[in-house]
Scaffold this active site. Sequence first.
Site, PDB file in Angstrom:
ATOM      1  N   ARG A 193     -42.720 -89.557  13.871  1.00  0.00           N
ATOM      2  CA  ARG A 193     -42.437 -88.617  14.349  1.00  0.00           C
ATOM      3  C   ARG A 193     -40.964 -90.694  14.933  1.00  0.00           C
ATOM      4  NH1 ARG A 193     -44.121 -88.477  20.618  1.00  0.00           N
ATOM      5  NH2 ARG A 193     -44.162 -90.154  20.897  1.00  0.00           N
ATOM      6  N   VAL A 214     -53.832 -97.207  13.882  1.00  0.00           N
ATOM      7  CA  VAL A 214     -54.244 -98.513  13.391  1.00  0.00           C
ATOM      8  C   VAL A 214     -54.745 -99.689  14.508  1.00  0.00           C
ATOM      9  CG1 VAL A 214     -51.836 -97.671  12.555  1.00  0.00           C
ATOM     10  CG2 VAL A 214     -51.616 -98.571  15.087  1.00  0.00           C
ATOM     11  N   TYR A 249     -46.059-105.064  26.600  1.00  0.00           N
ATOM     12  CA  TYR A 249     -44.971-104.282  25.938  1.00  0.00           C
ATOM     13  C   TYR A 249     -44.397-105.259  25.186  1.00  0.00           C
ATOM     14  CZ  TYR A 249     -41.403-101.125  23.461  1.00  0.00           C
ATOM     15  OH  TYR A 249     -40.541-101.034  22.247  1.00  0.00           O
ATOM     16  N   ALA A 251     -44.773-108.950  26.034  1.00  0.00           N
ATOM     17  CA  ALA A 251     -45.723-109.602  25.450  1.00  0.00           C
ATOM     18  C   ALA A 251     -45.986-109.677  23.751  1.00  0.00           C
ATOM     19  CB  ALA A 251     -46.805-110.052  26.111  1.00  0.00           C
TER      20      ALA A 251
HETATM   21  N1  LIG Z   1     -37.620 -95.837  21.373  1.00  0.00           N
HETATM   22  C1  LIG Z   1     -36.638 -97.282  21.224  1.00  0.00           C
HETATM   23  O1  LIG Z   1     -35.625 -97.708  22.218  1.00  0.00           O
HETATM   24  C2  LIG Z   1     -37.606 -98.454  20.628  1.00  0.00           C
HETATM   25  C3  LIG Z   1     -36.595 -99.490  21.312  1.00  0.00           C
HETATM   26  C4  LIG Z   1     -37.696-101.075  20.367  1.00  0.00           C
HETATM   27  C5  LIG Z   1     -38.717-100.463  20.257  1.00  0.00           C
HETATM   28  N2  LIG Z   1     -39.136 -99.785  19.466  1.00  0.00           N
HETATM   29  C6  LIG Z   1     -40.194 -99.745  19.174  1.00  0.00           C
HETATM   30  O2  LIG Z   1     -40.627 -99.024  17.933  1.00  0.00           O
HETATM   31  C7  LIG Z   1     -41.538 -98.454  17.793  1.00  0.00           C
HETATM   32  C8  LIG Z   1     -41.429 -96.833  17.234  1.00  0.00           C
HETATM   33  O3  LIG Z   1     -40.494 -95.919  18.094  1.00  0.00           O
HETATM   34  P1  LIG Z   1     -40.409 -95.132  19.557  1.00  0.00           P
HETATM   35  O4  LIG Z   1     -38.824 -94.512  19.881  1.00  0.00           O
HETATM   36  O5  LIG Z   1     -39.821 -93.922  17.576  1.00  0.00           O
HETATM   37  O6  LIG Z   1     -41.885 -93.899  19.694  1.00  0.00           O
HETATM   38  P2  LIG Z   1     -42.500 -92.781  19.349  1.00  0.00           P
HETATM   39  O7  LIG Z   1     -43.731 -92.691  20.606  1.00  0.00           O
HETATM   40  O8  LIG Z   1     -41.625 -91.335  18.987  1.00  0.00           O
HETATM   41  O9  LIG Z   1     -43.611 -93.078  18.068  1.00  0.00           O
HETATM   42  C9  LIG Z   1     -44.141 -93.926  17.972  1.00  0.00           C
HETATM   43  C10 LIG Z   1     -45.122 -93.373  16.892  1.00  0.00           C
HETATM   44  O10 LIG Z   1     -46.218 -94.178  17.108  1.00  0.00           O
HETATM   45  C11 LIG Z   1     -47.751 -93.364  17.100  1.00  0.00           C
HETATM   46  N3  LIG Z   1     -48.952 -94.798  17.536  1.00  0.00           N
HETATM   47  C12 LIG Z   1     -48.949 -94.597  18.544  1.00  0.00           C
HETATM   48  N4  LIG Z   1     -49.889 -95.181  18.143  1.00  0.00           N
HETATM   49  C13 LIG Z   1     -50.525 -95.424  17.286  1.00  0.00           C
HETATM   50  C14 LIG Z   1     -51.924 -95.424  16.867  1.00  0.00           C
HETATM   51  N5  LIG Z   1     -52.895 -96.298  17.216  1.00  0.00           N
HETATM   52  N6  LIG Z   1     -51.948 -95.524  15.216  1.00  0.00           N
HETATM   53  C15 LIG Z   1     -50.905 -95.189  14.834  1.00  0.00           C
HETATM   54  N7  LIG Z   1     -50.083 -94.205  14.904  1.00  0.00           N
HETATM   55  C16 LIG Z   1     -49.942 -94.812  16.387  1.00  0.00           C
HETATM   56  C17 LIG Z   1     -47.298 -92.000  17.745  1.00  0.00           C
HETATM   57  O11 LIG Z   1     -48.187 -91.147  17.131  1.00  0.00           O
HETATM   58  C18 LIG Z   1     -45.335 -91.283  17.056  1.00  0.00           C
HETATM   59  O12 LIG Z   1     -46.415 -91.255  16.299  1.00  0.00           O
HETATM   60  C19 LIG Z   1     -42.503 -98.995  18.875  1.00  0.00           C
HETATM   61  O13 LIG Z   1     -43.046 -99.644  17.949  1.00  0.00           O
HETATM   62  C20 LIG Z   1     -41.350 -99.470  19.923  1.00  0.00           C
HETATM   63  O14 LIG Z   1     -42.143-100.355  20.269  1.00  0.00           O
HETATM   64  C21 LIG Z   1     -38.662 -98.442  20.441  1.00  0.00           C
END
Ligand SMILES: NC(=O)c1ccc[n+]([C@@H]2O[C@H](COP(=O)([O-])OP(=O)(O)OC[C@H]3O[C@@H](n4cnc5c(N)ncnc54)[C@H](O)[C@@H]3O)[C@@H](O)[C@H]2O)c1
Length: 257
Positions: free
Chosen positions: A18, A57, A149, A151
């Site tokens: 997702r 992961v 987060y 860090a």
């Molecule tokens: N959305 C934002 O504003 C934003 C901003 C900066 C960075 N990020 C980073 O982008 C990345 C994606 O974020 P997103 O907003 O799409 O989040 P999200 O929560 O919509 O998706 C994250 C996905 O990672 C999977 N996941 C979590 N733990 C896991 C594990 N242990 N093993 C396998 N899969 C796992 C979840 O099941 C999910 O499908 C993340 O690393 C997040 O920190 C997001």
Amino acid sequence: MDQTSLAGRTAVVTGGARGIGDAIALSLLEVGARVVSFDKITPVARREGVRYLEVDVTDEASVAEGFAVIDKEGEAPRILVNNAGIQRVGLVGRMSFADWSAVMATHLNGFFLCASQAVPRMIELGKGGAIVSIASTAAFVGLPGRGPYSAAKAGITSLTRVLAVEVAQLGIRVNAVAPGFTRTQLIQQALDDGSLQEGWMVERVPMRRLAKPDEIARVVRFLASDDSSYITGHTIVADGGWTIQGVNQAPDWLGKK
Ligand SMILES: NC(=O)c1ccc[n+]([C@@H]2O[C@H](COP(=O)([O-])OP(=O)(O)OC[C@H]3O[C@@H](n4cnc5c(N)ncnc54)[C@H](O)[C@@H]3O)[C@@H](O)[C@H]2O)c1
């Protein structure tokens, strides 16, 4: 954009079920890559052509099993995107160690464990490779309540530099993307629980809007492709100007008097 350099290459995208990971999977699929998603959850929308594997992961054995499945099904990965992430909000002194550890394990251990499997395979295949990890603007500024987060994301930018130097002569490039606020379930969850407010977020972004997941995915695709063949060890910030803003005031010459 070189639409051909990624065709036929195997790409592992963690957290591909997702949000930004799903957008990355789609974006790589569009240019002909063979995309394998590692995620703990069932995909929200199953994309035709993406191979979904249930992988955690944070778990060394689970990651190894995921890569073993890829070995059986075709060519080894030439692209690894470390995107899986979680958020836990709390002040140091009030947050539990379990929450701290979960965030560090997902972002930082996840990067280490997946890279530990991918790099030897890339070397053995001998065709080079690209590792792209998702950091965050949280890596660069002080955001109260987001200790683990921030860090972990800063750790991702650091490990990116270290690994880039370790594998540079093997034709493997290692980079990161630091998104600003991007409209996904992760952000929606924070809006719902009140730890983020949309008005405050948008007010702080010079472009006055959140990113769309695809806007992050296209930067990842650039770093995964041969278009970025001389870039390694860097983190590209995609945040609508959030981190470079000096004062929180828009100029008044856009029709406002
Ligand atoms: N959305 C934002 O504003 C934003 C901003 C900066 C960075 N990020 C980073 O982008 C990345 C994606 O974020 P997103 O907003 O799409 O989040 P999200 O929560 O919509 O998706 C994250 C996905 O990672 C999977 N996941 C979590 N733990 C896991 C594990 N242990 N093993 C396998 N899969 C796992 C979840 O099941 C999910 O499908 C993340 O690393 C997040 O920190 C997001």
